[in-house]
Design an enzyme around this catalytic site. Structure first.
Site, PDB file in Angstrom:
ATOM      1  N   ALA A 123       0.832  -1.204   0.000  1.00 20.59           N
ATOM      2  CA  ALA A 123       0.000   0.000   0.000  1.00 20.59           C
ATOM      3  C   ALA A 123       0.860   1.245   0.000  1.00 20.59           C
ATOM      4  CB  ALA A 123      -0.918  -0.026   1.222  1.00 20.59           C
ATOM      5  N   GLU A 126      -2.022   6.978  -2.293  1.00 25.85           N
ATOM      6  CA  GLU A 126      -3.076   7.651  -1.522  1.00 25.85           C
ATOM      7  C   GLU A 126      -3.891   8.516  -2.478  1.00 25.85           C
ATOM      8  OE1 GLU A 126      -1.239   9.737   1.739  1.00 25.85           O
ATOM      9  OE2 GLU A 126      -0.350   7.879   2.517  1.00 25.85           O
ATOM     10  N   GLY A 130      -0.004   9.711  -5.801  1.00 21.92           N
ATOM     11  CA  GLY A 130       0.190   8.499  -6.589  1.00 21.92           C
ATOM     12  C   GLY A 130       1.593   8.499  -7.152  1.00 21.92           C
ATOM     13  N   GLU A 241       8.735  -5.406  -9.438  1.00 22.87           N
ATOM     14  CA  GLU A 241       7.318  -5.155  -9.734  1.00 22.87           C
ATOM     15  C   GLU A 241       7.151  -4.856 -11.227  1.00 22.87           C
ATOM     16  OE1 GLU A 241       5.448  -2.076  -7.405  1.00 22.87           O
ATOM     17  OE2 GLU A 241       3.667  -2.039  -8.674  1.00 22.87           O
ATOM     18  N   ARG A 267     -13.375 -17.660 -39.379  1.00 18.96           N
ATOM     19  CA  ARG A 267     -14.370 -16.629 -39.705  1.00 18.96           C
ATOM     20  C   ARG A 267     -14.256 -16.237 -41.190  1.00 18.96           C
ATOM     21  NH1 ARG A 267     -19.133 -14.167 -38.256  1.00 18.96           N
ATOM     22  NH2 ARG A 267     -19.164 -12.041 -39.083  1.00 18.96           N
ATOM     23  N   GLY A 338     -14.084  -7.944 -35.440  1.00 19.16           N
ATOM     24  CA  GLY A 338     -15.273  -7.169 -35.780  1.00 19.16           C
ATOM     25  C   GLY A 338     -16.124  -6.955 -34.530  1.00 19.16           C
ATOM     26  N   GLY A 362       2.178   0.606 -11.167  1.00 17.34           N
ATOM     27  CA  GLY A 362       3.612   0.259 -11.146  1.00 17.34           C
ATOM     28  C   GLY A 362       4.464   1.454 -11.551  1.00 17.34           C
ATOM     29  N   GLU A 366       4.368   7.678 -18.161  1.00 25.68           N
ATOM     30  CA  GLU A 366       5.010   9.008 -18.230  1.00 25.68           C
ATOM     31  C   GLU A 366       6.168   9.058 -17.230  1.00 25.68           C
ATOM     32  OE1 GLU A 366       1.573   8.663 -17.970  1.00 25.68           O
ATOM     33  OE2 GLU A 366       1.413   8.910 -20.140  1.00 25.68           O
TER      34      GLU A 366
HETATM   35  C1  FAD Z   1      -6.117  -1.369 -10.824  1.00 25.93           C
HETATM   36  C2  FAD Z   1      -5.076  -0.636 -10.043  1.00 25.93           C
HETATM   37  C3  FAD Z   1      -4.300  -1.330  -9.135  1.00 25.93           C
HETATM   38  C4  FAD Z   1      -3.359  -0.646  -8.365  1.00 25.93           C
HETATM   39  N1  FAD Z   1      -2.653  -1.340  -7.391  1.00 25.93           N
HETATM   40  C5  FAD Z   1      -1.881  -0.633  -6.528  1.00 25.93           C
HETATM   41  C6  FAD Z   1      -1.297  -1.294  -5.399  1.00 25.93           C
HETATM   42  O1  FAD Z   1      -1.433  -2.505  -5.211  1.00 25.93           O
HETATM   43  N2  FAD Z   1      -0.575  -0.538  -4.529  1.00 25.93           N
HETATM   44  C7  FAD Z   1      -0.397   0.795  -4.694  1.00 25.93           C
HETATM   45  O2  FAD Z   1       0.237   1.414  -3.853  1.00 25.93           O
HETATM   46  N3  FAD Z   1      -0.931   1.448  -5.754  1.00 25.93           N
HETATM   47  C8  FAD Z   1      -1.674   0.759  -6.668  1.00 25.93           C
HETATM   48  N4  FAD Z   1      -2.255   1.404  -7.736  1.00 25.93           N
HETATM   49  C9  FAD Z   1      -2.042   2.836  -7.889  1.00 25.93           C
HETATM   50  C10 FAD Z   1      -1.153   3.211  -9.064  1.00 25.93           C
HETATM   51  O3  FAD Z   1       0.167   2.835  -8.837  1.00 25.93           O
HETATM   52  C11 FAD Z   1      -1.336   4.727  -9.290  1.00 25.93           C
HETATM   53  O4  FAD Z   1      -2.647   4.904  -9.808  1.00 25.93           O
HETATM   54  C12 FAD Z   1      -0.297   5.303 -10.216  1.00 25.93           C
HETATM   55  O5  FAD Z   1       0.969   5.294  -9.622  1.00 25.93           O
HETATM   56  C13 FAD Z   1      -0.628   6.736 -10.654  1.00 25.93           C
HETATM   57  O6  FAD Z   1      -0.937   7.546  -9.568  1.00 25.93           O
HETATM   58  P1  FAD Z   1      -2.282   8.424  -9.610  1.00 25.93           P
HETATM   59  O7  FAD Z   1      -3.408   7.510  -9.935  1.00 25.93           O
HETATM   60  O8  FAD Z   1      -2.371   9.179  -8.340  1.00 25.93           O
HETATM   61  O9  FAD Z   1      -2.096   9.397 -10.820  1.00 25.93           O
HETATM   62  P2  FAD Z   1      -1.335  10.825 -10.792  1.00 25.93           P
HETATM   63  O10 FAD Z   1      -0.033  10.671 -10.113  1.00 25.93           O
HETATM   64  O11 FAD Z   1      -2.284  11.856 -10.295  1.00 25.93           O
HETATM   65  O12 FAD Z   1      -1.072  11.043 -12.336  1.00 25.93           O
HETATM   66  C14 FAD Z   1      -2.069  11.581 -13.218  1.00 25.93           C
HETATM   67  C15 FAD Z   1      -1.427  11.795 -14.576  1.00 25.93           C
HETATM   68  O13 FAD Z   1      -0.366  12.739 -14.463  1.00 25.93           O
HETATM   69  C16 FAD Z   1       0.820  12.196 -14.970  1.00 25.93           C
HETATM   70  N5  FAD Z   1       1.986  12.672 -14.217  1.00 25.93           N
HETATM   71  C17 FAD Z   1       2.143  12.701 -12.869  1.00 25.93           C
HETATM   72  N6  FAD Z   1       3.346  13.158 -12.546  1.00 25.93           N
HETATM   73  C18 FAD Z   1       3.980  13.418 -13.718  1.00 25.93           C
HETATM   74  C19 FAD Z   1       5.267  13.924 -14.046  1.00 25.93           C
HETATM   75  N7  FAD Z   1       6.168  14.222 -13.130  1.00 25.93           N
HETATM   76  N8  FAD Z   1       5.566  14.066 -15.373  1.00 25.93           N
HETATM   77  C20 FAD Z   1       4.670  13.766 -16.320  1.00 25.93           C
HETATM   78  N9  FAD Z   1       3.450  13.273 -16.064  1.00 25.93           N
HETATM   79  C21 FAD Z   1       3.105  13.102 -14.786  1.00 25.93           C
HETATM   80  C22 FAD Z   1       0.662  10.682 -14.813  1.00 25.93           C
HETATM   81  O14 FAD Z   1       1.516   9.993 -15.687  1.00 25.93           O
HETATM   82  C23 FAD Z   1      -0.813  10.524 -15.158  1.00 25.93           C
HETATM   83  O15 FAD Z   1      -0.974  10.482 -16.533  1.00 25.93           O
HETATM   84  C24 FAD Z   1      -3.163   0.729  -8.550  1.00 25.93           C
HETATM   85  C25 FAD Z   1      -3.899   1.417  -9.518  1.00 25.93           C
HETATM   86  C26 FAD Z   1      -4.859   0.765 -10.239  1.00 25.93           C
HETATM   87  C27 FAD Z   1      -5.672   1.536 -11.238  1.00 25.93           C
END
Ligand code: FAD
Length: 379
Positions: A123, A126, A130, A241, A267, A338, A362, A366
């Site tokens: 985890a 938050e 992210g 990871e 098909r 299709g 992961g 970006e």
């Molecule tokens: C199905 C699923 C499973 C997951 N499992 C886990 C888990 O087990 N444990 C865990 O801890 N997390 C988990 N996550 C979270 C995941 O790792 C995050 O969603 C991810 O790291 C992106 O963070 P965010 O969603 O807050 O997006 P944000 O960080 O808000 O990013 C939004 C956009 O801005 C871009 N961006 C942000 N910073 C930059 C930068 N410096 N330069 C350019 N572009 C940027 C990003 O690339 C993205 O396109 C999971 C997510 C999903 C959807």
């Protein structure tokens, strides 16, 4: 388990396991939005969890190829949700405990992870942190022989089933990276609450949850490694990871090519099979050619990992390349079905939606490009 025959036998056993214990039920699990807890015990009983854990902690001490192969086979068979679930336990959490855990932590957790008695999650993310992990707010304040943990996490894979939460937290809330520490939190502790399983556009049976921590008293011996070193540990362990995500991508691409081959050979349109049309042939050939390049890249990174030489930049490049490729290939292959490609009963539709998140978790692609660019350009 060290030679090719053993490897192939192990692979065959796992394929049989998937056929018997997963294939007949997977559709229902996708409907239910969760893989049943019992499957974890079955995986453990049959020796398919954390296979690289040393024998003294209940594993086989198998080379990483065995472990990654399980993820790849699961994805190849079209069960991406399960690939991510198993990967979370065997490829993400287990290495943290193996590489950084104290002897007591290894003895307590690893054998139970191998048998499936304990399901785990990591985890980090938050609601407001992210990509920018240093901005996390969940905190663990030291008090006598324990920490008091407060905060919340979101999007946590295996969160619903988790018995052990590898929690990334701040032991020094004022500091950035140097304030981060990792705790091994027993999910049974008072104050740990799990939210609902989050509804996603794909990976339906992969449980993804919010986790809440309200004045949770975590004993100090649950600290993983040293206080304030959490960020360094994350940087150290994230390559595994990303390798796991890449392996899932490769399995899915190869599986999708097989599915599509079967479809286009039967098909018909305009009096011929789709496989006789040049566009179909080129789309499939193109997917295959790129899959071969991807396979070579994955193999190279897995080999470097096993020699402890895989760099953060190399694996970032791999994760970005192969998950972009996965989405591109799924889109092109779905097109060959299709309208049927858009129907849920056709597995290609699931592979298509399951692929999308691979570019997000992961570390987003970006962020992967940022890592590569930083090395290319020297910051
Ligand atoms: C199905 C699923 C499973 C997951 N499992 C886990 C888990 O087990 N444990 C865990 O801890 N997390 C988990 N996550 C979270 C995941 O790792 C995050 O969603 C991810 O790291 C992106 O963070 P965010 O969603 O807050 O997006 P944000 O960080 O808000 O990013 C939004 C956009 O801005 C871009 N961006 C942000 N910073 C930059 C930068 N410096 N330069 C350019 N572009 C940027 C990003 O690339 C993205 O396109 C999971 C997510 C999903 C959807």
């Amino acid at each position: 388990m060290q030679n090719d025959t053993e490897f192939e036998l192990f692979r065959d056993n796992y394929r049989r396991f998937l056929k018997e214990h997963v294939a007949p039920y997977f559709e229902q699990w996708e409907e239910d939005g969760i893989i049943p807890r019992e499957l974890w015990y079955k995986l453990g009983e049959n020796g398919f969890l954390c296979v690289d854990v040393p024998e003294e902690y209940g594993g086989y001490g198998a080379p990483i190829e065995y472990s990654l192969m399980l993820v790849q086979e699961t994805a190849y068979a079209g069960f991406s949700s399960l690939a991510i679930a198993i990967g979370g336990q065997s490829e993400l959490v287990s290495p943290y405990i193996q590489n950084i855990g104290s002897e007591e932590q290894k003895q307590y957790w690893l054998p139970k992870m191998v048998t499936g008695e304990v399901v785990t999650c990591i985890a980090m993310t938050e609601a407001n942190a992210g990509s920018d992990l240093q901005a996390i707010r969940t905190q663990a304040i030291a008090e006598d022989d324990h920490y008091i943990v407060d905060g919340s996490k979101t999007f946590i894979s295996n969160g619903i089933h988790a018995d052990l939460i590898v929690l990334v937290t701040k032991t020094d809330p004022q500091a950035k990276a140097k304030g981060i520490s990792i705790l091994l939190v027993d999910a049974k502790l008072d104050g740990v609450k799990k939210g609902r399983a989050l509804k996603k556009i794909g990976l339906h049976s992969q449980d993804t949850a919010e986790l809440f921590f309200d004045q949770v008293k975590v004993p100090k011996n649950a600290l993983l490694g040293a206080e304030g070193r959490g960020f360094t540990y994350l940087m150290q362990e994230l390559p595994r990871e990303r390798l796991c995500i890449s392996m899932t991508a490769l399995g899915s691409i190869l599986g999708a090519i097989e599915l599509t081959k079967e479809y286009v050979l039967v098909r018909k349109a305009f009096g011929q099979t789709l496989s006789q049309m040049q566009n179909t042939r080129f789309v499939l050939a193109n997917a295959y050619i790129k899959a071969q390049a991807a396979q070579a890249f994955v193999d190279q990174c897995a080999d470097l990992y096993s020699k402890d030489q895989l760099t953060v930049t190399q694996v970032a490049a791999l994760k970005c390349f192969i998950t972009d490729l996965q989405c591109e290939v799924m889109d092109q292959l779905l097109q060959l079905f299709g309208g049927y490609g858009y129907m849920q009963e056709y597995p290609i539709s699931r592979l298509f939606v399951d692929a999308r998140v691979q570019k997000i978790y992961g570390g987003t692609n970006e962020i992967m490009k940022e890592i590569v660019a930083r090395e290319l350009l020297g910051k």
